[in-house]
Scaffold this motif. Sequence first.
Motif, PDB file in Angstrom:
ATOM      1  N   THR A   1       0.834  -1.195   0.000  1.00 14.23           N
ATOM      2  CA  THR A   1       0.000   0.000   0.000  1.00 14.23           C
ATOM      3  C   THR A   1       0.872   1.250   0.000  1.00 14.23           C
ATOM      4  O   THR A   1       1.906   1.290   0.663  1.00 14.23           O
ATOM      5  N   TRP A   2       0.442   2.266  -0.746  1.00 15.87           N
ATOM      6  CA  TRP A   2       1.027   3.597  -0.615  1.00 15.87           C
ATOM      7  C   TRP A   2       0.210   4.329   0.431  1.00 15.87           C
ATOM      8  O   TRP A   2      -1.018   4.306   0.385  1.00 15.87           O
ATOM      9  N   ARG A   3       0.844   4.984   1.376  1.00 12.79           N
ATOM     10  CA  ARG A   3       0.150   5.710   2.449  1.00 12.79           C
ATOM     11  C   ARG A   3       0.455   7.198   2.368  1.00 12.79           C
ATOM     12  O   ARG A   3       1.547   7.594   1.994  1.00 12.79           O
ATOM     13  N   GLY A   4      -0.499   7.988   2.776  1.00  9.97           N
ATOM     14  CA  GLY A   4      -0.342   9.439   2.839  1.00  9.97           C
ATOM     15  C   GLY A   4      -1.715  10.085   2.791  1.00  9.97           C
ATOM     16  O   GLY A   4      -2.655   9.537   2.219  1.00  9.97           O
ATOM     17  N   ASP A   5      -1.835  11.238   3.411  1.00 13.54           N
ATOM     18  CA  ASP A   5      -3.098  11.968   3.404  1.00 13.54           C
ATOM     19  C   ASP A   5      -3.192  12.827   2.156  1.00 13.54           C
ATOM     20  O   ASP A   5      -2.188  13.255   1.592  1.00 13.54           O
ATOM     21  N   ARG A   6      -4.399  13.104   1.729  1.00 10.42           N
ATOM     22  CA  ARG A   6      -4.615  13.823   0.465  1.00 10.42           C
ATOM     23  C   ARG A   6      -3.833  15.128   0.330  1.00 10.42           C
ATOM     24  O   ARG A   6      -3.293  15.379  -0.725  1.00 10.42           O
TER      25      ARG A   6
ATOM     26  N   ASP B   1      -1.040  15.830   1.535  1.00  9.24           N
ATOM     27  CA  ASP B   1       0.405  15.570   1.544  1.00  9.24           C
ATOM     28  C   ASP B   1       0.944  15.514   0.123  1.00  9.24           C
ATOM     29  O   ASP B   1       0.323  14.961  -0.775  1.00  9.24           O
ATOM     30  N   ASP B   2       2.127  16.064  -0.059  1.00  7.77           N
ATOM     31  CA  ASP B   2       2.802  15.983  -1.353  1.00  7.77           C
ATOM     32  C   ASP B   2       3.477  14.636  -1.552  1.00  7.77           C
ATOM     33  O   ASP B   2       3.852  14.286  -2.654  1.00  7.77           O
ATOM     34  N   HIS B   3       3.658  13.894  -0.461  1.00  2.53           N
ATOM     35  CA  HIS B   3       4.447  12.670  -0.539  1.00  2.53           C
ATOM     36  C   HIS B   3       3.683  11.495   0.062  1.00  2.53           C
ATOM     37  O   HIS B   3       3.184  11.583   1.181  1.00  2.53           O
ATOM     38  N   ALA B   4       3.602  10.439  -0.669  1.00  2.43           N
ATOM     39  CA  ALA B   4       3.089   9.179  -0.133  1.00  2.43           C
ATOM     40  C   ALA B   4       4.289   8.316   0.234  1.00  2.43           C
ATOM     41  O   ALA B   4       5.364   8.465  -0.335  1.00  2.43           O
ATOM     42  N   TYR B   5       4.108   7.448   1.195  1.00  2.00           N
ATOM     43  CA  TYR B   5       5.216   6.574   1.546  1.00  2.00           C
ATOM     44  C   TYR B   5       4.812   5.116   1.358  1.00  2.00           C
ATOM     45  O   TYR B   5       3.646   4.756   1.420  1.00  2.00           O
TER      46      TYR B   5
ATOM     47  N   ASP C   1       4.292   1.378   2.199  1.00  2.00           N
ATOM     48  CA  ASP C   1       3.974   0.557   3.361  1.00  2.00           C
ATOM     49  C   ASP C   1       4.039  -0.914   2.947  1.00  2.00           C
ATOM     50  O   ASP C   1       3.134  -1.438   2.309  1.00  2.00           O
TER      51      ASP C   1
END
Length: 183
Positions: free
Chosen positions: A16-21, A23-27, A29
């Motif tokens: 999964t890619w995680r990050g809030d909308r 956010d410029d960056h997903a991390y 997982d």
Amino acid sequence: MDLRDDVRERLRKAFTWRGDRPDDHAYADATGWWRAPDLLRDLGPALAGLVEAERPTVVLGVESRGSLLGPLVALALGVGFVEVRKDRTPSCDSDAWLHRTTPPDYRDRHLRLGFRRTLLDPSDRVVLVDDWIDTGGQALGVLALTEGAHATWLGAATVVDALGSHQLRRRLKLRSLLHVRDL
């Protein structure tokens, strides 16, 4: 479908890619990879299949995830494992370590990597195992450690290749189950 293709599909499903909308960056997982027992069981043989033709005598893995995957690959290959420690020091004067400092890693850190000198010798044929390669900084540090031990570097085997440099990929002799674009 062969084992590696099956593992690749299960890796994609458990990732999964995680990050809030905003956010410029997903991390990334990858924790789902460790939770699925059948995937964890098959990761070692799948990664080992990338390098077994090279006939390694030892697998190296950088703490922490390289220390999780490395023993699985070593078991599949029937060879030993050496944990490469980050920023550790010898416990006493007689505890001789081989150390190298990395170029910047994925967090722009210069790490001091090392292991006990007695764990690698010139007859060893080394493969590095890790979950993800991004800048190649840690892999270059392990390559320098291998050269410092006068052992033979066979390459790196990772779950995910996110390396931007084709030249560095060739220098490290990188093989991976997935490319980051597959996720």
